[in-house]
Scaffold this motif. Structure first.
Motif, mmCIF file in Angstrom:
data_model
loop_
_atom_site.group_PDB
_atom_site.id
_atom_site.type_symbol
_atom_site.label_atom_id
_atom_site.label_comp_id
_atom_site.label_asym_id
_atom_site.label_seq_id
_atom_site.Cartn_x
_atom_site.Cartn_y
_atom_site.Cartn_z
ATOM 1 N N LYS A 115 -8.168 -7.742 1.894
ATOM 2 C CA LYS A 115 -8.871 -7.149 0.750
ATOM 3 C C LYS A 115 -10.234 -6.607 1.172
ATOM 4 O O LYS A 115 -10.667 -5.546 0.702
ATOM 5 N N GLN A 168 -11.940 2.046 1.348
ATOM 6 C CA GLN A 168 -12.038 2.839 0.126
ATOM 7 C C GLN A 168 -13.386 3.528 0.007
ATOM 8 O O GLN A 168 -13.481 4.639 -0.524
ATOM 9 N N ARG A 199 -0.873 -1.591 0.353
ATOM 10 C CA ARG A 199 -0.084 -2.702 -0.187
ATOM 11 C C ARG A 199 1.255 -2.865 0.516
ATOM 12 O O ARG A 199 1.960 -3.861 0.303
ATOM 13 N N ASP A 213 -5.200 -12.926 3.522
ATOM 14 C CA ASP A 213 -5.248 -12.224 2.236
ATOM 15 C C ASP A 213 -6.678 -11.806 1.893
ATOM 16 O O ASP A 213 -6.914 -10.686 1.429
ATOM 17 N N ARG A 214 -7.617 -12.697 2.117
ATOM 18 C CA ARG A 214 -9.026 -12.395 1.831
ATOM 19 C C ARG A 214 -9.542 -11.269 2.719
ATOM 20 O O ARG A 214 -10.184 -10.323 2.253
ATOM 21 N N ASP A 215 -9.238 -11.332 4.017
ATOM 22 C CA ASP A 215 -9.762 -10.339 4.954
ATOM 23 C C ASP A 215 -9.101 -8.978 4.762
ATOM 24 O O ASP A 215 -9.746 -7.938 4.959
ATOM 25 N N GLU A 249 -9.822 -3.362 3.255
ATOM 26 C CA GLU A 249 -9.358 -2.279 2.392
ATOM 27 C C GLU A 249 -10.495 -1.777 1.501
ATOM 28 O O GLU A 249 -10.616 -0.586 1.240
ATOM 29 N N SER A 250 -11.356 -2.703 1.043
ATOM 30 C CA SER A 250 -12.520 -2.305 0.252
ATOM 31 C C SER A 250 -13.458 -1.428 1.071
ATOM 32 O O SER A 250 -13.995 -0.428 0.576
ATOM 33 N N SER A 257 -3.361 1.656 8.606
ATOM 34 C CA SER A 257 -3.760 2.100 7.260
ATOM 35 C C SER A 257 -3.768 3.606 7.119
ATOM 36 O O SER A 257 -3.677 4.130 6.002
#
Length: 500
Positions: free
Chosen positions: A353, A360, A475, A349-351, A356-357, A469
């Motif tokens: 995010k 962006q 999500r 979950d941490r990785d 994805e950051s 992606s």
């Protein structure tokens, strides 16, 4: 003895030797003049009391008082008054009078500066006038040549003795100052080593930072740090050296350590090869798992102070290493799956995010996930026991880690599911990874121990789903990979109806 010496004020101890020597020489010169001029021998009474007894009385008084303040400043003022009086008493005999005046000027200027010199000269003149009123102001500067020579030699010796006393005092003060500076530097280095243990991310960063700090403390020496396997001492697990050591020196040291198959005592010396100095070896006493830590110090010799300093540095380095390893163990326990050793779901979950950051901010960077399901785990657990099932899960995790690329990460997503996060990867790249899993992991047979004490050979059966992606919303990435993985699983069951 140490207590007595401590209670004597410093100025008293500094002035005592020159005063004893100078007053003794003056007693001899004036005594010779008394005899030469046939003065009353009763003059030897005040001469003896002042020049021979009085210096010791001042020293003993300060010693017995055990006070922090000294009688010395008042004694020096009394000296000036009495020396002025004796100048008048000896009828201003040339070199002796000059010696008495020079001693007053020299001692007071060196001790208290111009202000004390002014006060001393006032008392010298007061003594000169007072005694002159009593004995008269006769002017007879001439004296026999032997007395003048004796006086000149005594004056030079007094000046040298005074200068030597102050020189030794300055050396002692400089030594104290340098010692304080060294201790401050050592304290700063120890603080930096402690800070390193809090901020270093890995062993390389910690040890290299520590060696740089060692060089701050002893810039004329080279340092190295080596970890050896405690069970096989010829096996070197890690090595780092200060930046000034050239490659040939590093290779030479490592070869010597490989040949040293016994535990080396602290301070063991590795002889140099003639072109370089040898190395002192110090053992890190703090336990580092199953490794032995060695600190190497390049030097011809080490003083006792050097050895103690290195011991302090080594203790702090050992503490820092222990803290780092403990932190890494705790971090590993928090982000790794206990059974397989791969990353856990919280880490996934941490990785996710994090990547994805990154995307962006830079939409051209894509990433992929590969969802892997282990088919038949329940059947293995039911028929052969949960230990066999755990062994199967661990083997699959090892296989997935082995075929993944350097930048990929493997996570245990659930009981029998794994996720591989492919950073900076296109869909095609992730599909290539899936093909590699098909070829090298899926279908591989392994032997499992059963609860009944026997063994059974089972194939590793997997289903895979891939999402990227660039083609799926962030999500929904795992959801899309899960749908494709179940589709692959359904296809497998259709072609393996008997297994169902």
């Amino acid at each position: 003895m140490a207590e007595r010496k401590r209670t004597i004020p410093r100025l008293t101890r500094v002035n005592y030797p020159p005063r004893v020597f100078g007053f003794g020489a003056t007693f001899v010169a004036i005594g010779a003049l008394v005899v030469d001029r046939d003065w009353s021998l009763l003059l030897f009474i005040p001469l003896t009391l002042f020049f021979l007894v009085y210096p010791h009385l001042i020293y003993l008084a300060d010693r017995l008082r055990r006070a922090n303040t000294s009688l010395e400043h008042r004694a020096m003022m009394f000296d000036a008054f009495m020396l002025g009086g004796f100048t008048a008493l000896i009828e201003f005999s040339g070199w002796i009078s000059y010696t008495l005046l020079a001693a007053t000027i020299l001692n007071n200027t060196m001790t208290g500066g111009l202000r004390q010199l002014r006060n001393a000269m006032a008392l010298y003149l007061a003594g000169l006038g007072s005694w002159g009123l009593v004995v008269g102001f006769d002017w007879r500067p001439e004296a026999p040549l032997p007395i003048e020579i004796l006086t000149m030699v005594s004056l030079q010796c007094y000046i040298l003795s005074t200068a030597w006393v102050f020189y030794t005092q300055n050396r002692r003060l400089n030594a104290i100052k340098m010692d304080a500076q060294d201790k401050n530097t050592l304290f700063g280095v120890l603080l930096e080593l402690r800070s390193l243990s809090d901020h270093a991310e890995d062993l390389d960063e910690l040890v290299e930072g520590a060696l740089r700090q060692f060089r701050v403390l002893q810039p004329d020496r080279s340092f190295g740090f080596v970890l050896r396997d405690s069970n096989r001492l010829e096996t070197l697990q890690f090595a780092a050296f200060s930046e000034d050591m050239v490659e040939s020196q590093r290779i030479w040291v490592l070869r010597r350590l490989v040949r040293a198959r016994q535990n080396l005592p602290d301070g063991y010396y590795l002889e140099g090869d003639g072109q370089q100095n040898g190395y002192f070896v110090f053992t890190l006493h703090s336990p580092i798992n199953l490794s032995q830590g060695l600190l190497l110090v390049q030097a011809k010799r080490l003083s006792e102070t050097d050895t103690k300093t290195i011991g302090l540095l080594l203790d702090q380095l050992g503490t820092s290493l222990a803290n780092l390893l403990l932190t890494q163990e705790l971090k590993k326990a928090a982000e790794r799956d206990a059974l397989t050793g791969v990353y856990n779901r919280a880490s996934l979950d941490r990785d996710l995010k994090a990547v994805e950051s990154v995307r962006q901010h830079n939409p051209s960077i894509d990433y992929s996930v590969v969802l892997v399901d282990l088919i038949g785990l329940k059947r293995v657990n039911d028929h052969y026991g949960h230990e066999a099932g755990d062994r199967l899960i661990s083997t699959v995790a090892e296989g997935l880690s082995a075929v993944s690329r350097r930048g990929d990460r493997v996570y245990r997503f659930g009981g029998d599911e794994f996720v591989i996060l492919c950073q900076d990867s296109t869909l095609e790249g992730a599909q290539v990874l899936g093909e590699r899993i098909d070829r090298l992991v899926r279908g591989r047979e392994m032997t499992l121990e059963t609860e009944q004490g026997g063994s059974v050979t089972v194939p590793i059966q997997l289903s895979l789903g891939v999402a990227n992606s660039a083609h799926d919303p962030a999500r929904e990435l795992l959801k899309k990979a899960d749908e494709r993985m179940y589709a692959d699983k359904a296809h497998w069951y259709e072609t393996n109806a008997r297994y169902r």
